[in-house]
Design a protein around this motif. Sequence first.
Motif, PDB file in Angstrom:
ATOM      1  N   LYS A  89      42.215  -6.760  53.628  1.00 22.50           N
ATOM      2  CA  LYS A  89      42.682  -5.371  53.509  1.00 22.50           C
ATOM      3  C   LYS A  89      43.448  -5.175  52.214  1.00 22.50           C
ATOM      4  CE  LYS A  89      42.865  -4.453  58.436  1.00 22.50           C
ATOM      5  NZ  LYS A  89      43.724  -4.284  59.621  1.00 22.50           N
ATOM      6  N   ILE A  90      44.311  -6.122  51.904  1.00 17.61           N
ATOM      7  CA  ILE A  90      45.070  -6.051  50.648  1.00 17.61           C
ATOM      8  C   ILE A  90      44.112  -6.134  49.468  1.00 17.61           C
ATOM      9  CG2 ILE A  90      46.773  -7.217  49.200  1.00 17.61           C
ATOM     10  CD1 ILE A  90      48.147  -8.110  51.859  1.00 17.61           C
ATOM     11  N   LEU A  91      43.139  -7.026  49.546  1.00 18.85           N
ATOM     12  CA  LEU A  91      42.152  -7.171  48.480  1.00 18.85           C
ATOM     13  C   LEU A  91      41.429  -5.854  48.233  1.00 18.85           C
ATOM     14  CD1 LEU A  91      40.576  -8.921  46.445  1.00 18.85           C
ATOM     15  CD2 LEU A  91      39.080  -9.582  48.338  1.00 18.85           C
ATOM     16  N   GLU A  92      41.035  -5.182  49.303  1.00 19.64           N
ATOM     17  CA  GLU A  92      40.359  -3.885  49.162  1.00 19.64           C
ATOM     18  C   GLU A  92      41.266  -2.865  48.472  1.00 19.64           C
ATOM     19  OE1 GLU A  92      38.138  -0.486  51.883  1.00 19.64           O
ATOM     20  OE2 GLU A  92      38.982  -2.252  52.849  1.00 19.64           O
ATOM     21  N   GLN A  93      42.544  -2.847  48.833  1.00 21.83           N
ATOM     22  CA  GLN A  93      43.497  -1.942  48.195  1.00 21.83           C
ATOM     23  C   GLN A  93      43.656  -2.263  46.716  1.00 21.83           C
ATOM     24  OE1 GLN A  93      46.929  -2.621  50.647  1.00 21.83           O
ATOM     25  NE2 GLN A  93      46.288  -1.157  52.222  1.00 21.83           N
ATOM     26  N   GLU A  94      43.730  -3.541  46.395  1.00 20.69           N
ATOM     27  CA  GLU A  94      43.884  -3.953  44.999  1.00 20.69           C
ATOM     28  C   GLU A  94      42.648  -3.588  44.171  1.00 20.69           C
ATOM     29  OE1 GLU A  94      46.688  -4.892  43.627  1.00 20.69           O
ATOM     30  OE2 GLU A  94      47.698  -4.908  45.559  1.00 20.69           O
ATOM     31  N   HIS A  95      41.469  -3.721  44.768  1.00 19.11           N
ATOM     32  CA  HIS A  95      40.240  -3.308  44.078  1.00 19.11           C
ATOM     33  C   HIS A  95      40.256  -1.808  43.819  1.00 19.11           C
ATOM     34  CE1 HIS A  95      37.625  -6.724  43.429  1.00 19.11           C
ATOM     35  NE2 HIS A  95      37.900  -7.175  44.631  1.00 19.11           N
ATOM     36  N   SER A  96      40.772  -1.058  44.744  1.00 21.25           N
ATOM     37  CA  SER A  96      40.871   0.390  44.578  1.00 21.25           C
ATOM     38  C   SER A  96      41.806   0.744  43.417  1.00 21.25           C
ATOM     39  CB  SER A  96      41.370   1.033  45.876  1.00 21.25           C
ATOM     40  OG  SER A  96      41.476   2.423  45.723  1.00 21.25           O
ATOM     41  N   ILE A  97      42.936   0.060  43.345  1.00 19.99           N
ATOM     42  CA  ILE A  97      43.878   0.282  42.239  1.00 19.99           C
ATOM     43  C   ILE A  97      43.223  -0.105  40.920  1.00 19.99           C
ATOM     44  CG2 ILE A  97      46.063  -0.463  41.213  1.00 19.99           C
ATOM     45  CD1 ILE A  97      47.054  -0.879  44.166  1.00 19.99           C
ATOM     46  N   GLN A  98      42.532  -1.241  40.911  1.00 18.39           N
ATOM     47  CA  GLN A  98      41.843  -1.692  39.701  1.00 18.39           C
ATOM     48  C   GLN A  98      40.836  -0.641  39.243  1.00 18.39           C
ATOM     49  OE1 GLN A  98      39.955  -5.539  40.025  1.00 18.39           O
ATOM     50  NE2 GLN A  98      38.724  -5.215  38.202  1.00 18.39           N
ATOM     51  N   ASN A  99      40.103  -0.073  40.181  1.00 20.57           N
ATOM     52  CA  ASN A  99      39.113   0.938  39.845  1.00 20.57           C
ATOM     53  C   ASN A  99      39.777   2.193  39.269  1.00 20.57           C
ATOM     54  OD1 ASN A  99      36.326   1.885  39.877  1.00 20.57           O
ATOM     55  ND2 ASN A  99      37.027   3.285  41.469  1.00 20.57           N
ATOM     56  N   GLU A 100      40.903   2.584  39.825  1.00 22.26           N
ATOM     57  CA  GLU A 100      41.635   3.745  39.317  1.00 22.26           C
ATOM     58  C   GLU A 100      42.087   3.523  37.873  1.00 22.26           C
ATOM     59  OE1 GLU A 100      44.842   5.036  41.849  1.00 22.26           O
ATOM     60  OE2 GLU A 100      43.610   4.775  43.637  1.00 22.26           O
ATOM     61  N   VAL A 101      42.629   2.353  37.606  1.00 18.90           N
ATOM     62  CA  VAL A 101      43.094   2.045  36.244  1.00 18.90           C
ATOM     63  C   VAL A 101      41.902   2.008  35.291  1.00 18.90           C
ATOM     64  CG1 VAL A 101      44.263   0.348  34.773  1.00 18.90           C
ATOM     65  CG2 VAL A 101      45.140   0.829  37.071  1.00 18.90           C
ATOM     66  N   PHE A 102      40.815   1.353  35.723  1.00 18.82           N
ATOM     67  CA  PHE A 102      39.616   1.303  34.888  1.00 18.82           C
ATOM     68  C   PHE A 102      39.124   2.708  34.564  1.00 18.82           C
ATOM     69  CE2 PHE A 102      35.017   1.657  34.600  1.00 18.82           C
ATOM     70  CZ  PHE A 102      34.770   0.884  33.481  1.00 18.82           C
ATOM     71  N   ASN A 103      39.046   3.565  35.591  1.00 20.55           N
ATOM     72  CA  ASN A 103      38.572   4.937  35.364  1.00 20.55           C
ATOM     73  C   ASN A 103      39.480   5.702  34.411  1.00 20.55           C
ATOM     74  OD1 ASN A 103      36.245   4.721  36.907  1.00 20.55           O
ATOM     75  ND2 ASN A 103      37.279   5.364  38.784  1.00 20.55           N
ATOM     76  N   MET A 104      40.790   5.512  34.518  1.00 26.22           N
ATOM     77  CA  MET A 104      41.718   6.161  33.579  1.00 26.22           C
ATOM     78  C   MET A 104      41.425   5.713  32.149  1.00 26.22           C
ATOM     79  SD  MET A 104      45.528   6.271  35.162  1.00 26.22           S
ATOM     80  CE  MET A 104      45.565   5.398  36.710  1.00 26.22           C
ATOM     81  N   MET A 105      41.228   4.422  31.975  1.00 25.94           N
ATOM     82  CA  MET A 105      40.949   3.891  30.639  1.00 25.94           C
ATOM     83  C   MET A 105      39.614   4.416  30.127  1.00 25.94           C
ATOM     84  SD  MET A 105      42.322  -0.021  30.657  1.00 25.94           S
ATOM     85  CE  MET A 105      42.244  -0.108  28.873  1.00 25.94           C
ATOM     86  N   HIS A 106      38.621   4.418  30.996  1.00 27.37           N
ATOM     87  CA  HIS A 106      37.284   4.856  30.593  1.00 27.37           C
ATOM     88  C   HIS A 106      37.292   6.342  30.211  1.00 27.37           C
ATOM     89  CE1 HIS A 106      32.987   4.631  30.251  1.00 27.37           C
ATOM     90  NE2 HIS A 106      32.814   5.578  31.158  1.00 27.37           N
ATOM     91  N   GLU A 107      37.945   7.159  31.028  1.00 24.39           N
ATOM     92  CA  GLU A 107      38.008   8.597  30.759  1.00 24.39           C
ATOM     93  C   GLU A 107      38.707   8.914  29.446  1.00 24.39           C
ATOM     94  OE1 GLU A 107      39.957  10.093  34.243  1.00 24.39           O
ATOM     95  OE2 GLU A 107      38.175   9.785  35.503  1.00 24.39           O
TER      96      GLU A 107
END
Length: 86
Positions: free
Chosen positions: A42-60
């Motif tokens: 569950k924690i891993l899934e949450q961390e992946h979600s945070i990682q995706n958010e940061v990646f999307n911010m950088m990409h945008e």
Amino acid sequence: MQQYTDKEILGDGLSTQKATTDLFNTASNECVHDNVRSTMLKILEQEHSIQNEVFNMMHERGYYETPAAEEKKVKEAQQKFSQGFK
């Protein structure tokens, strides 16, 4: 006093999230107790979600560019990996 750019801050955040997901992945793989493993996943899934958010911010913002894949290479990859599941 050194001022950090948004790109540097987000880059550090992305690196941290990548390392965190690696550690939680390893921890969940090595759990003996199902309830602990479930919590780790569950924690891993949450961390992946945070990682995706940061990646999307950088990409945008243009800080993490991802070139478009060539159609030929996409088809080759699809063929290669689909063969392993037959």
